[in-house]
Every structure is written in C-alpha cells, then in structure tokens.
Design a protein around this motif. Structure first.
Motif, short mmCIF file in Angstrom:
data_model
loop_
_atom_site.label_atom_id
_atom_site.label_comp_id
_atom_site.label_asym_id
_atom_site.label_seq_id
_atom_site.Cartn_x
_atom_site.Cartn_y
_atom_site.Cartn_z
N LEU A 28 0.82 -1.21 0.00
CA LEU A 28 0.00 0.00 0.00
C LEU A 28 0.85 1.27 0.00
N LYS A 29 1.88 1.29 0.83
CA LYS A 29 2.85 2.39 0.89
C LYS A 29 2.18 3.76 0.92
N ASP A 30 2.01 4.39 -0.26
CA ASP A 30 1.48 5.76 -0.32
C ASP A 30 -0.04 5.81 -0.37
N ASN A 31 -0.68 4.69 -0.13
CA ASN A 31 -2.14 4.64 -0.23
C ASN A 31 -2.75 4.15 1.08
N VAL A 32 -2.28 4.70 2.19
CA VAL A 32 -2.75 4.32 3.52
C VAL A 32 -3.83 5.29 3.97
N ASN A 33 -5.03 4.77 4.21
CA ASN A 33 -6.12 5.65 4.67
C ASN A 33 -6.17 5.69 6.19
N LEU A 34 -6.94 6.61 6.71
CA LEU A 34 -7.05 6.77 8.16
C LEU A 34 -7.64 5.53 8.80
N GLY A 35 -8.55 4.85 8.08
CA GLY A 35 -9.15 3.64 8.62
C GLY A 35 -8.11 2.56 8.86
N LEU A 36 -7.16 2.41 7.93
CA LEU A 36 -6.12 1.42 8.11
C LEU A 36 -5.17 1.81 9.24
N LEU A 37 -4.84 3.08 9.31
CA LEU A 37 -3.94 3.55 10.37
C LEU A 37 -4.54 3.29 11.75
N SER A 38 -5.86 3.46 11.86
CA SER A 38 -6.52 3.28 13.16
C SER A 38 -7.10 1.88 13.32
N TYR A 39 -6.73 0.97 12.43
CA TYR A 39 -7.19 -0.41 12.48
C TYR A 39 -7.02 -1.05 13.86
N PRO A 40 -5.87 -0.87 14.53
CA PRO A 40 -5.70 -1.51 15.84
C PRO A 40 -6.70 -1.01 16.89
N VAL A 41 -7.12 0.26 16.77
CA VAL A 41 -8.08 0.79 17.73
C VAL A 41 -9.45 0.14 17.52
N LEU A 42 -9.86 -0.01 16.27
CA LEU A 42 -11.13 -0.69 16.00
C LEU A 42 -11.05 -2.15 16.42
N MET A 43 -9.91 -2.78 16.22
CA MET A 43 -9.73 -4.17 16.66
C MET A 43 -9.88 -4.27 18.17
N ALA A 44 -9.30 -3.32 18.89
CA ALA A 44 -9.44 -3.31 20.34
C ALA A 44 -10.89 -3.09 20.74
N SER A 45 -11.58 -2.22 20.01
CA SER A 45 -12.99 -1.98 20.28
C SER A 45 -13.81 -3.26 20.09
N ASP A 46 -13.49 -4.01 19.05
CA ASP A 46 -14.21 -5.27 18.80
C ASP A 46 -14.10 -6.20 20.00
N ILE A 47 -12.91 -6.27 20.56
CA ILE A 47 -12.67 -7.16 21.70
C ILE A 47 -13.32 -6.61 22.96
N MET A 48 -13.14 -5.32 23.19
CA MET A 48 -13.58 -4.72 24.44
C MET A 48 -15.09 -4.55 24.53
N VAL A 49 -15.76 -4.39 23.40
CA VAL A 49 -17.20 -4.16 23.46
C VAL A 49 -17.94 -5.40 23.97
N TYR A 50 -17.29 -6.56 23.89
CA TYR A 50 -17.88 -7.78 24.46
C TYR A 50 -17.20 -8.17 25.77
N ARG A 51 -16.28 -7.30 26.22
CA ARG A 51 -15.52 -7.58 27.44
C ARG A 51 -14.94 -9.00 27.37
N ALA A 52 -14.38 -9.31 26.20
CA ALA A 52 -13.83 -10.63 25.96
C ALA A 52 -12.61 -10.87 26.85
N GLU A 53 -12.55 -12.07 27.39
CA GLU A 53 -11.44 -12.43 28.28
C GLU A 53 -10.30 -13.12 27.55
N ALA A 54 -10.57 -13.54 26.32
CA ALA A 54 -9.54 -14.24 25.56
C ALA A 54 -9.78 -14.06 24.06
N VAL A 55 -8.71 -14.21 23.29
CA VAL A 55 -8.78 -14.09 21.84
C VAL A 55 -7.91 -15.19 21.23
N PRO A 56 -8.48 -16.04 20.36
CA PRO A 56 -7.65 -17.06 19.70
C PRO A 56 -6.73 -16.43 18.66
N VAL A 57 -5.45 -16.71 18.77
CA VAL A 57 -4.46 -16.14 17.85
C VAL A 57 -3.36 -17.16 17.57
#
Length: 327
Positions: free
Chosen positions: A119-148
């Motif tokens: 992607l290099k020069d084609n990074v949007n704000l959504g991709l940059l903030s991807y980890p925050v949305l991922m954290a929101s996905d986990i936290m909104v269910y107060r998940a205690e574990a994540v398979p990885v």
C-alpha cells in the motif's frame, strides 16, 4: 460461567485451506469450551477494499457458509456482522480519544498490512486506526480471551494496553485484559512455497470442487532438480506437495519420501495423490456447506440471531463506558 472470547475474519475473498485447518478448526473446538462471539469483520474489510466494497456482501455470505461447513454451530456461538452492531464504531470513537498517535504509527499490525499489500502511499485513516477498531471489537464484548497464532500475540498487546489505559484513566475495572489462546497449527505453505494467501494467488479454496483442487495442485512447487520421474528427488527441501502429504497422511509420507528419493515416484503422480487426500478431507465440510447453501435465507437468519445476542452485550458495555467517562 464460561469465559468469553471474540474473534473475526475479514470477508475479502473465499477462504482457503490454511483458514480451514488453522483458524476454523480452532473455532470449532473453542465453541464447546467458551462463550464464543465470531464476527464477520466487514468494517475492517473497508480498510483495504474501500473501492471494491460491492463484493463485501457476497464474500460475507460465502465466508459464513464456510464457517458453517467447518462446523460452527449458531446454537453454541454468536455469529454476526461487525457493521450490524453500531456499538463497535461508538466505542472505537471513544477509545480513539485516549489513544496516542505514536501507538498506531508503530503498531506491527499496520506495518505488516502496508507491507504485505504493497500500500505504501495509499494508507487511509481507517487502516492507520485499524488496531483501535480491533481493540474496540474485543472490548465491546468484554472478551477475556482471543484465539491467535503465535505470530499474532504482539498484535493483541495493543488491545491489552488500551484496556489498562481505560481502566486506569477512569478508575474502573470494567474491561478484562484479553489473554491469547494460542493456535498451535503452523501456517500452511501456499502452492508456490510462500505463505498461503488469497492476495498472493497461491491458495487452495476449500469450497472448490475436487476437479478444481486437482487442477490447482498441479501448479504446486516441487523439487526443481527432479525433471523426470526417475530423477532422485529431495522432498524435504521445500517441496510443497510433500509438506501437504505429511499433513494429510502422515502415516504414508515416509514411504512417499523414500520413493521420491529413489526416483520411483514422479511429481505429477504425487500431486494427483495429494489432491485426492485434500478433497477427501474436505468431503464433510463441503456436504455441510452445501446443505446450508441450499436454503438461501439460512445465512441471513443466522446472522440476525447472532446480531441479537451480540447487541445485548455490546449495548450494556457502552452504557457502562458512558457512565465511567461521565458522558
């Protein structure tokens, strides 16, 4: 009570053999041990597919059918679409307010996606903030574990750090720190020897019929020094077909290795044999998948039921977050 887990996959194409043997096999086992929430991460898909969003809805349906074919049970697990639960986006906005920009800029998840997808020069704000949305996905269910997988454990640390920051900032013990549930399955190599990936075009799609699988298998990388059947082969030296053989029929793999090394087994014959092994392993999956696909409303019904279950937990979390933050 069972501990709660959250996991999801982006609907960016048909699922391949690596997904089936790794992620989906793990999901199926976990649903008997945990309170499971499995999310179709269609909002995450927009980070790289914003200009191809018309395909996301169809990929979403195909992916859920793959999940059901693999053995996910909607009676045991909540199966739902991320975009159908607005609390994901709401909590993401609130978490963004307490997330330093430096955290997302150095996050390995973002760096790897930018590198792998060129992607290099084609990074949007959504991709940059991807980890925050991922954290929101986990936290909104107060998940205690994540398979990885083992290589994804550092990615989960971002969510854990946000949990600690929120709880400390607002003097609450609202969110648990999600622990990794390690998936021991090693990444399956693609047909060219690199990691199996849809974007690299080296995958074996699990919903394809046997004749397509057999045709794809013929393109697999084997020993370049074995030009003819009677040439001595070196199957341990990166031969993809031999690696698949060891995975699908470990009992017969040693004999195949000896025959290859002695020049008694040709690559074409070995590819046909391993293609048959793969198709045999997928018989049950494809039968279950076909049964669900025969009812055109089955996926919509399952997603609606999962949405109802997920929304109850997500709404309660947002209520508690608002109270903690005083808004």
């Amino acid at each position: 009570m069972k501990k709660r887990i959250l996991s999801g996959m982006r609907p960016t194409g048909k699922l391949h053999l690596g997904h089936y043997l790794g992620v989906l096999a793990s999901y199926v086992k976990l649903q008997d041990e945990y309170d499971c929430y499995f999310m179709v991460a269609d909002m995450h898909a927009l980070t790289t597919k914003w200009n191809e969003s018309g395909s996301i809805r169809e990929y979403r349906r195909e992916m859920v059918l793959d999940w059901l074919g693999a053995g996910l049970d909607p009676q045991k697990s909540a199966i739902f679409c991320q975009s159908d639960v607005p609390e994901h986006a709401y909590l993401f906005t609130l978490l963004a307010m307490i997330t330093p920009v430096s955290w997302v800029e150095r996050n390995p998840t973002v760096k790897e996606m930018i590198r792998d997808m060129d992607l290099k020069d084609n990074v949007n704000l959504g991709l940059l903030s991807y980890p925050v949305l991922m954290a929101s996905d986990i936290m909104v269910y107060r998940a205690e574990a994540v398979p990885v997988g083992k290589d994804q454990v550092p990615h989960l640390e971002f969510a854990r750090e946000l949990v600690r920051t929120f709880n400390h900032t607002y003097h609450v013990d609202l969110f648990p720190e999600p622990q990794p549930i390690l998936n021991e399955f090693q990444r399956l190599p693609g047909l060219d020897g690199r990691r199996m990936s849809k974007s690299l075009g080296n995958d074996i799609v699990v919903s394809d019929p046997p004749e397509v699988t057999a045709k794809r298998m013929m393109t697999a990388y084997t020993d370049p020094l074995k030009a003819r059947k009677d040439d001595p082969g070196h199957p341990e030296a990166g031969c993809v077909i031999y690696q698949y053989h060891k995975l699908f029929q470990p009992d017969t793999a040693p004999e195949a290795r000896i025959q290859c090394e002695q020049g008694c087994l040709g690559c074409v014959a070995h590819k046909r044999s391993v293609a048959a092994m793969v198709s045999e392993r997928l018989v049950g999956f494809q039968e279950r998948r076909t049964a669900f696909a025969a009812d055109p409303r089955s996926v919509d019904r399952i997603l609606a039921e999962g949405h109802e279950r997920a929304s109850v937990v997500a709404a309660e979390t947002v209520r508690m977050v608002r109270e903690a933050m005083g808004i």
